[in-house]
Design a protein around this motif. Structure first.
Motif, mmCIF file in Angstrom:
data_model
loop_
_atom_site.group_PDB
_atom_site.id
_atom_site.type_symbol
_atom_site.label_atom_id
_atom_site.label_comp_id
_atom_site.label_asym_id
_atom_site.label_seq_id
_atom_site.Cartn_x
_atom_site.Cartn_y
_atom_site.Cartn_z
ATOM 1 N N ASN A 1 -24.677 -3.627 -33.311
ATOM 2 C CA ASN A 1 -25.851 -4.218 -33.954
ATOM 3 C C ASN A 1 -27.134 -3.996 -33.163
ATOM 4 O OD1 ASN A 1 -24.532 -5.287 -36.242
ATOM 5 N ND2 ASN A 1 -23.655 -6.871 -34.946
ATOM 6 N N ALA A 2 -27.103 -3.032 -32.259
ATOM 7 C CA ALA A 2 -28.264 -2.754 -31.415
ATOM 8 C C ALA A 2 -29.315 -1.975 -32.189
ATOM 9 C CB ALA A 2 -27.811 -1.942 -30.199
ATOM 10 N N ALA A 3 -30.453 -1.819 -31.542
ATOM 11 C CA ALA A 3 -31.479 -0.933 -32.083
ATOM 12 C C ALA A 3 -30.886 0.479 -32.156
ATOM 13 C CB ALA A 3 -32.700 -0.956 -31.178
ATOM 14 N N PHE A 4 -31.450 1.296 -33.048
ATOM 15 C CA PHE A 4 -30.942 2.659 -33.211
ATOM 16 C C PHE A 4 -32.097 3.602 -33.489
ATOM 17 C CE2 PHE A 4 -30.758 0.394 -37.206
ATOM 18 C CZ PHE A 4 -31.274 1.275 -38.132
ATOM 19 N N TYR A 5 -31.882 4.875 -33.195
ATOM 20 C CA TYR A 5 -32.952 5.847 -33.400
ATOM 21 C C TYR A 5 -32.391 7.244 -33.605
ATOM 22 C CZ TYR A 5 -32.327 6.849 -28.381
ATOM 23 O OH TYR A 5 -31.811 7.176 -27.154
ATOM 24 N N HIS A 6 -33.255 8.113 -34.099
ATOM 25 C CA HIS A 6 -32.922 9.535 -34.245
ATOM 26 C C HIS A 6 -34.142 10.336 -33.833
ATOM 27 C CE1 HIS A 6 -30.565 12.896 -35.825
ATOM 28 N NE2 HIS A 6 -31.761 13.428 -36.112
ATOM 29 N N GLU A 7 -33.907 11.290 -32.948
ATOM 30 C CA GLU A 7 -34.967 12.178 -32.493
ATOM 31 C C GLU A 7 -34.826 13.526 -33.180
ATOM 32 O OE1 GLU A 7 -35.869 12.203 -28.127
ATOM 33 O OE2 GLU A 7 -33.960 11.119 -28.106
ATOM 34 N N GLY A 8 -35.924 14.232 -33.269
ATOM 35 C CA GLY A 8 -35.888 15.581 -33.806
ATOM 36 C C GLY A 8 -37.064 16.373 -33.296
ATOM 37 N N GLY A 9 -37.095 17.613 -33.670
ATOM 38 C CA GLY A 9 -38.213 18.444 -33.269
ATOM 39 C C GLY A 9 -37.851 19.914 -33.321
ATOM 40 N N PHE B 1 -43.029 20.628 -31.243
ATOM 41 C CA PHE B 1 -43.151 19.365 -31.980
ATOM 42 C C PHE B 1 -42.007 18.432 -31.597
ATOM 43 C CE2 PHE B 1 -45.139 22.612 -34.546
ATOM 44 C CZ PHE B 1 -46.328 22.023 -34.932
ATOM 45 N N SER B 2 -42.272 17.129 -31.580
ATOM 46 C CA SER B 2 -41.261 16.116 -31.271
ATOM 47 C C SER B 2 -41.425 14.942 -32.226
ATOM 48 C CB SER B 2 -41.429 15.599 -29.840
ATOM 49 O OG SER B 2 -41.358 16.640 -28.906
ATOM 50 N N SER C 1 -45.335 13.981 -32.692
ATOM 51 C CA SER C 1 -46.198 14.623 -31.712
ATOM 52 C C SER C 1 -46.250 16.129 -31.953
ATOM 53 C CB SER C 1 -45.663 14.358 -30.303
ATOM 54 O OG SER C 1 -46.422 15.059 -29.339
ATOM 55 N N ASN C 2 -47.439 16.707 -31.806
ATOM 56 C CA ASN C 2 -47.553 18.147 -31.933
ATOM 57 C C ASN C 2 -47.534 18.821 -30.565
ATOM 58 O OD1 ASN C 2 -50.107 17.417 -31.070
ATOM 59 N ND2 ASN C 2 -51.157 18.911 -32.365
ATOM 60 N N ILE C 3 -46.904 18.138 -29.603
ATOM 61 C CA ILE C 3 -46.622 18.723 -28.298
ATOM 62 C C ILE C 3 -45.199 18.323 -27.933
ATOM 63 C CG2 ILE C 3 -47.564 16.803 -26.972
ATOM 64 C CD1 ILE C 3 -48.609 18.948 -24.978
ATOM 65 N N ASN D 1 -41.304 14.008 -24.088
ATOM 66 C CA ASN D 1 -40.253 13.006 -24.075
ATOM 67 C C ASN D 1 -40.638 11.920 -25.086
ATOM 68 O OD1 ASN D 1 -38.452 10.928 -23.592
ATOM 69 N ND2 ASN D 1 -38.522 11.155 -21.366
ATOM 70 N N ILE D 2 -40.320 12.163 -26.332
ATOM 71 C CA ILE D 2 -40.732 11.281 -27.429
ATOM 72 C C ILE D 2 -40.032 9.922 -27.345
ATOM 73 C CG2 ILE D 2 -39.063 12.050 -29.157
ATOM 74 C CD1 ILE D 2 -42.805 11.676 -29.865
ATOM 75 N N GLU D 3 -38.822 9.893 -26.777
ATOM 76 C CA GLU D 3 -38.131 8.607 -26.634
ATOM 77 C C GLU D 3 -38.902 7.683 -25.695
ATOM 78 O OE1 GLU D 3 -34.070 6.611 -24.900
ATOM 79 O OE2 GLU D 3 -34.028 8.758 -25.333
ATOM 80 N N LYS D 4 -39.451 8.232 -24.625
ATOM 81 C CA LYS D 4 -40.238 7.428 -23.686
ATOM 82 C C LYS D 4 -41.473 6.854 -24.380
ATOM 83 C CE LYS D 4 -42.415 7.725 -19.138
ATOM 84 N NZ LYS D 4 -42.701 8.615 -17.994
#
Length: 131
Positions: free
Chosen positions: A74-82, A86-87, A104-106, A109-112
């Protein structure tokens, strides 16, 4: 998009779209991702039961399509892509009723960045908008 080096920011190389998998060069906006998450949470895209199954840890901290923050169901969740230059990230914390979207168009580290935005949005000095 762009890349950052130690000395400068340079334009990312062009991409040959014929080899892209996954998103296959799909484009969208922050609002598109927000509408997707709203539909996901309301059971309009998949059933609530399927959404719950997707957020069960399978391997490491990963569910089906989602990285689970802390590896808990039941924790927070995420999905990264790029892609080159791009990120993106789509982050959701159901307990806080918080969604964070960063584009981001650079390549970065999008998670940070998303975690900093979560911290800011969680601060009591911010006004939270209720549905």
């Amino acid at each position: 998009g762009y890349f950052a080096t130690q000395q400068e920011i340079v334009k990312a190389p062009s991409i040959d779209g014929s080899w892209l998998g996954g998103g296959a060069g799909m484009m969208g906006t922050a609002n598109d991702l927000y509408l997707f998450m709203q539909g996901y949470e309301k059971g309009e895209i998949i059933s609530p039961e399927m959404a719950q199954l997707m957020r069960q840890p399978t391997h490491f901290n990963y569910g089906l399509g989602w990285t689970l923050d802390g590896g808990k169901e039941n924790a927070a969740f995420y999905h990264e892509g790029g892609i080159s230059g791009f990120s993106t990230i789509l982050f959701n914390d159901p307990q806080q009723k918080l969604t964070v979207i960063a584009l981001s168009n650079i390549e970065t580290n999008i998670e940070k960045i998303a975690r900093h935005l979560v911290t800011l949005a969680s601060a009591s000095t911010f006004i939270k908008i209720n549905e």
